[in-house]
Design a protein around this motif. Structure first.
Motif, mmCIF file in Angstrom:
data_model
loop_
_atom_site.group_PDB
_atom_site.id
_atom_site.type_symbol
_atom_site.label_atom_id
_atom_site.label_comp_id
_atom_site.label_asym_id
_atom_site.label_seq_id
_atom_site.Cartn_x
_atom_site.Cartn_y
_atom_site.Cartn_z
ATOM 1 N N ALA A 196 67.296 80.045 54.012
ATOM 2 C CA ALA A 196 68.071 80.768 52.994
ATOM 3 C C ALA A 196 67.982 80.047 51.645
ATOM 4 C CB ALA A 196 69.531 80.902 53.437
ATOM 5 N N ILE A 197 68.111 78.712 51.682
ATOM 6 C CA ILE A 197 68.017 77.944 50.431
ATOM 7 C C ILE A 197 66.620 78.083 49.831
ATOM 8 C CG2 ILE A 197 68.028 75.601 49.468
ATOM 9 C CD1 ILE A 197 70.243 74.921 51.482
ATOM 10 N N MET A 198 65.593 77.984 50.675
ATOM 11 C CA MET A 198 64.218 78.067 50.176
ATOM 12 C C MET A 198 63.917 79.465 49.633
ATOM 13 S SD MET A 198 62.944 75.123 50.287
ATOM 14 C CE MET A 198 63.646 73.590 50.918
ATOM 15 N N GLY A 199 64.487 80.497 50.256
ATOM 16 C CA GLY A 199 64.325 81.843 49.730
ATOM 17 C C GLY A 199 64.933 81.954 48.340
ATOM 18 N N MET A 200 66.153 81.477 48.195
ATOM 19 C CA MET A 200 66.826 81.521 46.901
ATOM 20 C C MET A 200 66.036 80.717 45.860
ATOM 21 S SD MET A 200 69.094 79.482 44.939
ATOM 22 C CE MET A 200 70.223 78.510 45.947
ATOM 23 N N PHE A 201 65.567 79.524 46.254
ATOM 24 C CA PHE A 201 64.745 78.714 45.341
ATOM 25 C C PHE A 201 63.511 79.507 44.883
ATOM 26 C CE2 PHE A 201 65.716 73.916 46.077
ATOM 27 C CZ PHE A 201 67.029 74.136 45.772
ATOM 28 N N SER A 202 62.819 80.157 45.839
ATOM 29 C CA SER A 202 61.615 80.924 45.499
ATOM 30 C C SER A 202 61.924 81.970 44.443
ATOM 31 C CB SER A 202 61.052 81.627 46.738
ATOM 32 O OG SER A 202 60.907 80.730 47.808
ATOM 33 N N GLY A 203 63.104 82.592 44.576
ATOM 34 C CA GLY A 203 63.453 83.671 43.659
ATOM 35 C C GLY A 203 63.876 83.192 42.285
ATOM 36 N N VAL A 204 64.694 82.132 42.236
ATOM 37 C CA VAL A 204 65.337 81.822 40.950
ATOM 38 C C VAL A 204 64.862 80.542 40.264
ATOM 39 C CG1 VAL A 204 67.417 83.022 41.764
ATOM 40 C CG2 VAL A 204 67.350 80.524 41.812
ATOM 41 N N MET A 205 64.216 79.611 40.995
ATOM 42 C CA MET A 205 63.964 78.311 40.378
ATOM 43 C C MET A 205 62.864 78.342 39.304
ATOM 44 S SD MET A 205 66.342 76.337 41.339
ATOM 45 C CE MET A 205 65.912 74.601 41.089
ATOM 46 N N GLY A 206 61.955 79.321 39.369
ATOM 47 C CA GLY A 206 60.988 79.459 38.276
ATOM 48 C C GLY A 206 61.709 79.665 36.956
ATOM 49 N N GLY A 207 62.679 80.560 36.960
ATOM 50 C CA GLY A 207 63.470 80.798 35.752
ATOM 51 C C GLY A 207 64.301 79.586 35.354
ATOM 52 N N VAL A 208 64.798 78.853 36.353
ATOM 53 C CA VAL A 208 65.595 77.660 36.056
ATOM 54 C C VAL A 208 64.732 76.589 35.385
ATOM 55 C CG1 VAL A 208 66.845 75.726 37.108
ATOM 56 C CG2 VAL A 208 67.303 78.061 37.864
ATOM 57 N N ILE A 209 63.524 76.375 35.929
ATOM 58 C CA ILE A 209 62.626 75.381 35.339
ATOM 59 C C ILE A 209 62.261 75.791 33.909
ATOM 60 C CG2 ILE A 209 60.299 74.397 35.506
ATOM 61 C CD1 ILE A 209 60.625 74.657 38.589
ATOM 62 N N ARG A 210 61.941 77.064 33.728
ATOM 63 C CA ARG A 210 61.632 77.557 32.377
ATOM 64 C C ARG A 210 62.790 77.312 31.411
ATOM 65 N NH1 ARG A 210 62.179 83.427 32.756
ATOM 66 N NH2 ARG A 210 64.352 82.838 32.478
ATOM 67 N N ASP A 211 64.012 77.673 31.836
ATOM 68 C CA ASP A 211 65.163 77.509 30.949
ATOM 69 C C ASP A 211 65.429 76.042 30.644
ATOM 70 O OD1 ASP A 211 65.493 80.228 30.887
ATOM 71 O OD2 ASP A 211 67.078 80.279 32.379
ATOM 72 N N THR A 212 65.235 75.189 31.657
ATOM 73 C CA THR A 212 65.485 73.764 31.450
ATOM 74 C C THR A 212 64.499 73.184 30.435
ATOM 75 O OG1 THR A 212 66.291 73.581 33.705
ATOM 76 C CG2 THR A 212 65.681 71.542 32.617
ATOM 77 N N LEU A 213 63.226 73.538 30.576
ATOM 78 C CA LEU A 213 62.214 72.999 29.660
ATOM 79 C C LEU A 213 62.415 73.519 28.241
ATOM 80 C CD1 LEU A 213 58.807 72.941 31.564
ATOM 81 C CD2 LEU A 213 60.479 71.138 31.247
ATOM 82 N N THR A 214 62.932 74.723 28.114
ATOM 83 C CA THR A 214 63.108 75.264 26.766
ATOM 84 C C THR A 214 64.530 75.029 26.256
ATOM 85 O OG1 THR A 214 63.597 77.441 27.690
ATOM 86 C CG2 THR A 214 61.328 77.000 27.068
ATOM 87 N N ASN A 215 65.240 74.127 26.957
ATOM 88 C CA ASN A 215 66.534 73.672 26.448
ATOM 89 C C ASN A 215 67.612 74.761 26.428
ATOM 90 O OD1 ASN A 215 67.670 71.262 25.839
ATOM 91 N ND2 ASN A 215 66.989 71.184 23.715
ATOM 92 N N GLU A 216 67.494 75.707 27.350
ATOM 93 C CA GLU A 216 68.545 76.708 27.525
ATOM 94 C C GLU A 216 69.385 76.340 28.743
ATOM 95 O OE1 GLU A 216 69.038 79.489 25.762
ATOM 96 O OE2 GLU A 216 67.331 79.185 24.432
ATOM 97 N N ILE A 217 70.637 76.794 28.770
ATOM 98 C CA ILE A 217 71.420 76.695 30.002
ATOM 99 C C ILE A 217 70.788 77.673 30.996
ATOM 100 C CG2 ILE A 217 73.666 77.058 31.082
ATOM 101 C CD1 ILE A 217 74.020 74.895 29.204
#
Lengths: 199, 199, 199
Positions: C120-141
């Protein structure tokens, strides 16, 4: 192993609490608080194991760690006012958490056959990088760049453990090294000690 | 291999200097400057090797790289005023660092049997992601999102290397590709060249 | 496998578009938009595979995914005004993207023999962590800390899939779980639903 395993679960539990509380000024929703608790608890050890190619990751192979995190987060929700008021308690638990995880990280790297230099870095990573990852994702300057002596205490404790390792028994070495980290950290906070600044 | 190894250590040394200087407007303490030097020097290659499953990581298996970083950081501390004033020198060293690491990254991916597309991306990652990780942790917009042509120069150099690879000898190919990256980067800074913006 | 492969490529294509558009208020240059499209598309699956030690990474072993990303980014450039105006369309594609990737991530973890909690955690990671990494690198919450119900929808869909898994056939289970995630997400946006806040 029995006692170490219990200590690891307790450390994970306290790290999850400190992580879940980290966002409190931002009024996080349930998911955000749970997720930061999770990142704080597993981030450092996960980074260490990925860098050392040591698989499966602890929390992936043993769901007990996930439940310890969930238990910590639920505790934070239920006793939020009580827990977040205990600043000294939180400092103590965070210090115990980073020191215990640091020494366990050093031991893991040594047992996998890596050099003392790498073991010291991996120990420090185990202790502090969960908090660093959490702070980075939530757009804060990570604690290691802004607070009183923090990661340096972990490095000193790791060095202490590695130096004493050939001479004294493991339980004593762990106790001494952990006490050193906690002592440095608590004194640093109460006395406001920082490392010298560049320029 | 002897000369390449020496170049890698020198590149690591210069990357550590540029990383340790990166925080200077924030008055970092010793630990923070050392840590950013470390991240800048090892971040790109570490990400590449984790993505390619190429273990052990270079700095984990050979402590010389850690000492090259430490030497770079200490040099920055001792000669801080001198070093941070040499803007043109820093630009040159940073350009040499990213170009050398890019080409070594391309070669590593090719030698491990990956496709040219992957090799180009891994080369660019080797060159620029250490700085990206450093900027992300210190809450800056990463250099690749804000400055004159940077990562694109690495991609062009990687492409050049891959195209020329079947036709000319390795030393010539390395020299040409590195010179291309450095030239693009230096011209971009002096002429203020950026890529076209999206709308 | 044929249809799943095509869906994965289409999902990657849409994720690349949503990533390339993410920076548009910052007037990104071509490289920055391409890079954020790339990170959004591959970030979640890459993190999942690194954590599960599942190599080679999909996009490393099959360049088709890189070309799907490139195609998505070029589409964004060419039809920028059209695409960025379609807010409802983007919401739908982003919801389809995260839900499809979530369920594929759950299946991958289960097929590799991991526990339902980890899946379940890995499924959620697959779905949302790309966006999280993008937001983190571009200094967004990151989106998961600020928007209406998002990662929680993925976790609910993953749970639904895992519960129904022993009872119904895979295509039906995928359809139901994906529909659940999309429905929760779309309703959350239109009704402005958030999870309860801590405090």
């Amino acid at each position: 192993m029995g006692i170490q395993y219990i200590f690891e679960l307790i450390g994970t539990f306290f790290f999850a609490i400190s992580g879940a509380l980290a966002l409190k000024d931002k009024e996080p929703d349930w998911f955000a608080a749970t997720f930061t608790g999770f990142l704080t608890a597993i981030g450092g050890g996960t980074l260490r194991d990925v860098l050392l190619d040591s698989y499966p990751l602890v929390w992936v192979s043993d769901a007990s760690f996930l439940y310890a995190i969930l238990f910590g987060v639920v505790t934070t929700f239920l006793f939020h006012r009580v827990v977040s008021g205990l600043k000294k308690t939180i400092l103590l638990f965070d210090s115990l958490g980073i020191s215990f995880f640091t020494i366990l990280g050093v031991e893991k790297a040594i047992n996998l056959g890596f050099s003392p230099e790498v073991a010291a870095i991996m120990g420090m990573f185990s202790g502090v990088m969960g908090g660093v990852i959490r702070d980075t994702l939530t757009n804060e300057i990570p604690i290691i760049f802004r607070r009183e002596i923090y990661a340096t205490a972990c490095l000193l404790g790791a060095g202490c453990y590695l130096i004493l390792n050939p001479y004294i028994s493991r339980p004593w070495n762990m106790a001494i090294s952990i006490a050193l980290i906690v002592t440095i950290r608590v004194i640093a906070v109460y006395k406001g000690l920082s490392l010298p600044k560049l320029k």
